[in-house]
Motif scaffolding. Structure first.
Motif, short mmCIF file in Angstrom:
data_model
loop_
_atom_site.label_atom_id
_atom_site.label_comp_id
_atom_site.label_asym_id
_atom_site.label_seq_id
_atom_site.Cartn_x
_atom_site.Cartn_y
_atom_site.Cartn_z
N MET A 1 0.85 -1.17 0.00
CA MET A 1 0.00 0.00 0.00
C MET A 1 0.89 1.23 0.00
SD MET A 1 -2.80 1.28 2.82
CE MET A 1 -4.16 0.34 2.21
N ILE A 2 0.54 2.20 -0.80
CA ILE A 2 1.28 3.45 -0.83
C ILE A 2 0.47 4.52 -0.10
CG2 ILE A 2 2.56 2.87 -2.92
CD1 ILE A 2 0.62 4.63 -4.48
N ARG A 3 1.13 5.64 0.17
CA ARG A 3 0.53 6.70 1.00
C ARG A 3 -0.83 7.15 0.45
NH1 ARG A 3 0.47 12.18 1.24
NH2 ARG A 3 0.59 13.09 3.33
N SER A 4 -0.92 7.35 -0.86
CA SER A 4 -2.18 7.83 -1.44
C SER A 4 -3.31 6.81 -1.24
CB SER A 4 -2.01 8.15 -2.93
OG SER A 4 -1.60 7.00 -3.64
N GLU A 5 -2.99 5.52 -1.30
CA GLU A 5 -4.00 4.49 -1.05
C GLU A 5 -4.45 4.52 0.40
OE1 GLU A 5 -2.60 1.15 -4.33
OE2 GLU A 5 -1.77 1.08 -2.31
N LEU A 7 -4.49 7.16 2.34
CA LEU A 7 -5.35 8.34 2.48
C LEU A 7 -6.76 8.07 1.96
CD1 LEU A 7 -2.86 11.15 1.43
CD2 LEU A 7 -3.66 10.62 3.74
N GLN A 8 -6.86 7.36 0.83
CA GLN A 8 -8.16 7.04 0.26
C GLN A 8 -8.97 6.14 1.18
OE1 GLN A 8 -7.29 5.35 -3.56
NE2 GLN A 8 -6.97 7.34 -4.53
N VAL A 9 -8.34 5.12 1.75
CA VAL A 9 -9.03 4.20 2.66
C VAL A 9 -9.51 4.94 3.90
CG1 VAL A 9 -8.70 2.20 4.17
CG2 VAL A 9 -7.85 2.13 1.84
N LEU A 10 -8.64 5.76 4.47
CA LEU A 10 -9.03 6.50 5.67
C LEU A 10 -10.16 7.50 5.38
CD1 LEU A 10 -5.54 7.13 7.29
CD2 LEU A 10 -7.35 5.61 8.12
N ALA A 11 -10.10 8.16 4.24
CA ALA A 11 -11.15 9.11 3.86
C ALA A 11 -12.48 8.38 3.65
CB ALA A 11 -10.75 9.87 2.61
N LYS A 12 -12.43 7.20 3.05
CA LYS A 12 -13.64 6.41 2.81
C LYS A 12 -14.24 5.92 4.13
CE LYS A 12 -15.15 2.14 0.64
NZ LYS A 12 -14.70 0.88 0.08
N ASP A 13 -13.36 5.49 5.07
CA ASP A 13 -13.84 4.99 6.36
C ASP A 13 -14.29 6.11 7.31
OD1 ASP A 13 -13.29 2.46 5.48
OD2 ASP A 13 -11.47 2.20 6.69
N ASN A 14 -13.92 7.34 7.02
CA ASN A 14 -14.26 8.49 7.87
C ASN A 14 -14.84 9.61 7.01
OD1 ASN A 14 -12.99 7.68 10.59
ND2 ASN A 14 -11.40 7.26 9.07
N PRO A 15 -16.06 9.41 6.46
CA PRO A 15 -16.63 10.41 5.54
C PRO A 15 -16.91 11.76 6.20
CG PRO A 15 -18.26 8.74 6.08
CD PRO A 15 -16.96 8.29 6.66
N GLU A 16 -16.94 11.80 7.53
CA GLU A 16 -17.19 13.06 8.22
C GLU A 16 -15.97 13.98 8.22
OE1 GLU A 16 -15.49 10.27 11.25
OE2 GLU A 16 -16.95 10.09 9.65
N LEU A 17 -14.81 13.43 7.83
CA LEU A 17 -13.58 14.23 7.79
C LEU A 17 -13.29 14.67 6.36
CD1 LEU A 17 -11.22 12.07 10.04
CD2 LEU A 17 -12.43 14.17 10.66
N ARG A 18 -12.77 15.90 6.24
CA ARG A 18 -12.35 16.40 4.93
C ARG A 18 -11.05 15.72 4.54
NH1 ARG A 18 -12.05 22.21 6.80
NH2 ARG A 18 -10.01 21.87 5.90
N ALA A 19 -10.80 15.62 3.27
CA ALA A 19 -9.58 14.98 2.76
C ALA A 19 -8.34 15.67 3.33
CB ALA A 19 -9.55 15.02 1.24
N ALA A 25 -3.68 14.39 9.44
CA ALA A 25 -3.55 13.39 10.50
C ALA A 25 -2.47 12.36 10.15
CB ALA A 25 -4.89 12.68 10.73
N VAL A 26 -2.45 11.90 8.90
CA VAL A 26 -1.45 10.93 8.47
C VAL A 26 -0.06 11.56 8.51
CG1 VAL A 26 -0.62 9.59 6.47
CG2 VAL A 26 -3.04 9.54 7.10
N ASP A 27 0.05 12.80 8.03
CA ASP A 27 1.34 13.49 8.06
C ASP A 27 1.84 13.64 9.49
OD1 ASP A 27 1.40 13.77 5.32
OD2 ASP A 27 0.70 15.85 5.33
N THR A 28 0.95 14.01 10.41
CA THR A 28 1.32 14.17 11.81
C THR A 28 1.77 12.84 12.41
OG1 THR A 28 -0.21 16.02 12.07
CG2 THR A 28 0.50 14.91 14.08
N PHE A 29 1.05 11.78 12.12
CA PHE A 29 1.37 10.45 12.62
C PHE A 29 2.79 10.05 12.22
CE2 PHE A 29 1.36 5.81 11.96
CZ PHE A 29 1.04 5.39 13.23
N PHE A 30 3.10 10.14 10.92
CA PHE A 30 4.42 9.74 10.44
C PHE A 30 5.51 10.70 10.91
CE2 PHE A 30 1.91 7.41 7.13
CZ PHE A 30 2.26 6.15 7.58
N GLU A 31 5.21 11.98 10.99
CA GLU A 31 6.20 12.95 11.48
C GLU A 31 6.56 12.67 12.93
OE1 GLU A 31 9.00 15.69 11.74
OE2 GLU A 31 8.02 15.10 9.86
#
Length: 94
Positions: A1-5, A7-19, A25-31
């Protein structure tokens, strides 16, 4: 899985959050993981595994193109040790 995939999965699983929020959130996690490792710390995610660094001594190496001997300096390298749950999931059916 690559980063863009991811992001897509997380956005799909959390439709209440903006892309943009998902990406932040992902950037903060990895940072945070990267910064903790750079500071010499360890990051443990229960059920997944632990990230840490290991020290590698300097050594003499060879340039594969020329065969010339080169000094490889000492360094710290990232290391991942999978947790028990991860190992079990990976070895199901063996």
């Amino acid at each position: 899985m690559i980063r863009s995939e991811l992001l897509q999965v997380l956005a799909k699983d959390n439709p209440e959050l903006r892309a943009e929020d998902v990406e932040r959130a992902v950037d903060t996690f990895f940072e945070e993981i990267s910064q903790r490792l750079a500071d010499g710390g360890r990051v443990e995610l229960r059920g997944f595994g632990a990230f840490s660094t290991r020290h590698r001594d300097g050594r003499k190496g060879r340039n594969p193109r020329t065969g010339e001997s080169v000094e490889v300096p000492e360094k710290r390298v990232p290391y991942f040790k999978p947790g028990k749950e991860m190992r079990v999931r990976l070895n199901v059916g063996e």
